[in-house]
Design a protein around this motif. Structure first.
Motif, PDB file in Angstrom:
ATOM      1  N   LEU A 244       7.763   6.268  11.733  1.00  0.00           N
ATOM      2  CA  LEU A 244       7.335   5.965  13.095  1.00  0.00           C
ATOM      3  C   LEU A 244       6.192   4.965  13.192  1.00  0.00           C
ATOM      4  N   VAL A 245       5.563   4.641  12.087  1.00  0.00           N
ATOM      5  CA  VAL A 245       4.415   3.736  12.118  1.00  0.00           C
ATOM      6  C   VAL A 245       4.713   2.484  11.284  1.00  0.00           C
ATOM      7  N   PRO A 246       3.953   1.416  11.482  1.00  0.00           N
ATOM      8  CA  PRO A 246       4.211   0.178  10.736  1.00  0.00           C
ATOM      9  C   PRO A 246       3.562   0.150   9.348  1.00  0.00           C
ATOM     10  N   TYR A 247       3.421   1.307   8.720  1.00  0.00           N
ATOM     11  CA  TYR A 247       2.828   1.392   7.387  1.00  0.00           C
ATOM     12  C   TYR A 247       3.860   1.902   6.401  1.00  0.00           C
ATOM     13  N   GLU A 248       3.689   1.549   5.133  1.00  0.00           N
ATOM     14  CA  GLU A 248       4.528   2.091   4.068  1.00  0.00           C
ATOM     15  C   GLU A 248       4.038   3.494   3.716  1.00  0.00           C
ATOM     16  N   ARG A 249       4.885   4.237   3.043  1.00  0.00           N
ATOM     17  CA  ARG A 249       4.596   5.630   2.684  1.00  0.00           C
ATOM     18  C   ARG A 249       3.291   5.757   1.899  1.00  0.00           C
ATOM     19  N   GLN A 250       3.066   4.832   0.977  1.00  0.00           N
ATOM     20  CA  GLN A 250       1.855   4.902   0.151  1.00  0.00           C
ATOM     21  C   GLN A 250       0.596   4.738   0.995  1.00  0.00           C
ATOM     22  N   HIS A 251       0.667   3.902   2.009  1.00  0.00           N
ATOM     23  CA  HIS A 251      -0.513   3.691   2.850  1.00  0.00           C
ATOM     24  C   HIS A 251      -0.791   4.929   3.702  1.00  0.00           C
ATOM     25  N   VAL A 252       0.254   5.559   4.209  1.00  0.00           N
ATOM     26  CA  VAL A 252       0.075   6.812   4.955  1.00  0.00           C
ATOM     27  C   VAL A 252      -0.557   7.849   4.029  1.00  0.00           C
ATOM     28  N   GLY A 253      -0.133   7.864   2.772  1.00  0.00           N
ATOM     29  CA  GLY A 253      -0.727   8.779   1.794  1.00  0.00           C
ATOM     30  C   GLY A 253      -2.194   8.489   1.553  1.00  0.00           C
ATOM     31  N   ARG A 254      -2.555   7.200   1.494  1.00  0.00           N
ATOM     32  CA  ARG A 254      -3.968   6.840   1.306  1.00  0.00           C
ATOM     33  C   ARG A 254      -4.811   7.266   2.498  1.00  0.00           C
ATOM     34  N   ILE A 255      -4.275   7.095   3.695  1.00  0.00           N
ATOM     35  CA  ILE A 255      -4.988   7.521   4.903  1.00  0.00           C
ATOM     36  C   ILE A 255      -5.198   9.030   4.867  1.00  0.00           C
ATOM     37  N   SER A 256      -4.151   9.748   4.502  1.00  0.00           N
ATOM     38  CA  SER A 256      -4.210  11.208   4.420  1.00  0.00           C
ATOM     39  C   SER A 256      -5.239  11.660   3.379  1.00  0.00           C
ATOM     40  N   LYS A 257      -5.192  11.043   2.218  1.00  0.00           N
ATOM     41  CA  LYS A 257      -6.107  11.416   1.139  1.00  0.00           C
ATOM     42  C   LYS A 257      -7.554  11.116   1.523  1.00  0.00           C
ATOM     43  N   ALA A 258      -7.783   9.963   2.136  1.00  0.00           N
ATOM     44  CA  ALA A 258      -9.140   9.593   2.551  1.00  0.00           C
ATOM     45  C   ALA A 258      -9.690  10.571   3.586  1.00  0.00           C
ATOM     46  N   ALA A 259      -8.802  11.169   4.376  1.00  0.00           N
ATOM     47  CA  ALA A 259      -9.222  12.140   5.389  1.00  0.00           C
ATOM     48  C   ALA A 259      -9.369  13.546   4.816  1.00  0.00           C
ATOM     49  N   GLY A 260      -9.031  13.722   3.535  1.00  0.00           N
ATOM     50  CA  GLY A 260      -9.166  15.028   2.893  1.00  0.00           C
ATOM     51  C   GLY A 260      -8.057  16.003   3.225  1.00  0.00           C
ATOM     52  N   ILE A 261      -6.917  15.497   3.634  1.00  0.00           N
ATOM     53  CA  ILE A 261      -5.784  16.376   3.971  1.00  0.00           C
ATOM     54  C   ILE A 261      -5.068  16.753   2.678  1.00  0.00           C
ATOM     55  N   PRO A 262      -4.930  18.048   2.404  1.00  0.00           N
ATOM     56  CA  PRO A 262      -4.238  18.455   1.181  1.00  0.00           C
ATOM     57  C   PRO A 262      -2.737  18.164   1.278  1.00  0.00           C
ATOM     58  N   PRO A 263      -2.073  17.960   0.138  1.00  0.00           N
ATOM     59  CA  PRO A 263      -0.627  17.709   0.169  1.00  0.00           C
ATOM     60  C   PRO A 263       0.129  18.921   0.713  1.00  0.00           C
ATOM     61  N   LEU A 264       1.329  18.673   1.236  1.00  0.00           N
ATOM     62  CA  LEU A 264       2.145  19.779   1.763  1.00  0.00           C
ATOM     63  C   LEU A 264       2.510  20.767   0.665  1.00  0.00           C
ATOM     64  N   ARG A 265       2.807  20.231  -0.520  1.00  0.00           N
ATOM     65  CA  ARG A 265       3.173  21.084  -1.659  1.00  0.00           C
ATOM     66  C   ARG A 265       2.277  20.737  -2.834  1.00  0.00           C
ATOM     67  N   GLU A 266       1.976  21.744  -3.615  1.00  0.00           N
ATOM     68  CA  GLU A 266       1.210  21.514  -4.832  1.00  0.00           C
ATOM     69  C   GLU A 266       2.096  20.808  -5.844  1.00  0.00           C
ATOM     70  N   ARG A 267       1.477  20.135  -6.803  1.00  0.00           N
ATOM     71  CA  ARG A 267       2.234  19.455  -7.850  1.00  0.00           C
ATOM     72  C   ARG A 267       3.027  20.464  -8.665  1.00  0.00           C
ATOM     73  N   THR A 268       4.236  20.079  -9.016  1.00  0.00           N
ATOM     74  CA  THR A 268       5.080  20.951  -9.838  1.00  0.00           C
ATOM     75  C   THR A 268       5.285  20.376 -11.232  1.00  0.00           C
ATOM     76  N   VAL A 269       4.943  19.135 -11.421  1.00  0.00           N
ATOM     77  CA  VAL A 269       5.116  18.485 -12.719  1.00  0.00           C
ATOM     78  C   VAL A 269       3.845  18.681 -13.538  1.00  0.00           C
ATOM     79  N   VAL A 270       4.021  19.078 -14.781  1.00  0.00           N
ATOM     80  CA  VAL A 270       2.904  19.268 -15.689  1.00  0.00           C
ATOM     81  C   VAL A 270       3.050  18.245 -16.805  1.00  0.00           C
ATOM     82  N   SER A 271       1.961  17.576 -17.157  1.00  0.00           N
ATOM     83  CA  SER A 271       2.054  16.572 -18.214  1.00  0.00           C
ATOM     84  C   SER A 271       2.428  17.239 -19.532  1.00  0.00           C
ATOM     85  N   ALA A 272       3.135  16.513 -20.370  1.00  0.00           N
ATOM     86  CA  ALA A 272       3.563  17.041 -21.670  1.00  0.00           C
ATOM     87  C   ALA A 272       2.356  17.373 -22.536  1.00  0.00           C
TER      88      ALA A 272
END
Length: 95
Positions: A57-85
């Motif tokens: 709905l906005v003129p931004y790419e997904r990554q930019h919306v994520g940066r805005i969200s992160k800068a505002a301190g909004i936690p992700p909808l889901r916790e990470r499920t991938v664990v590094s080897a």
């Protein structure tokens, strides 16, 4: 004042007028961008829409919306499920 002086002054006046219009439009664009970013933060904080829907709905790419969200301190909808080897094997995951 000679004809050349008049033409040069007219050119300066035209550029000054156009520059002022540009600066006014630039200020309006910055205000609109700030309002849009605040709206994105408000909607994501309320969990009304998810980041993917906001992106559609906005003129931004997904990554930019994520940066805005992160800068505002909004936690992700889901916790990470991938664990590094390295972390899974008990190694240092710092790099």
């Amino acid at each position: 004042m000679t004809a050349t002086d008049k033409k040069q002054q007219a050119a300066r006046d035209k550029l000054a007028e156009l520059s002022a219009g540009y600066e006014k439009a630039e200020a309006a664009m910055e205000a609109a961008r700030a309002a849009l970013n605040e709206g994105i933060v408000e909607i994501l904080k309320a969990r009304t829409l998810g980041p993917s829907e906001v992106t559609r709905l906005v003129p931004y790419e997904r990554q930019h919306v994520g940066r805005i969200s992160k800068a505002a301190g909004i936690p992700p909808l889901r916790e990470r499920t991938v664990v590094s080897a390295k972390k899974a094997a008990g190694g240092d995951a710092s790099g």
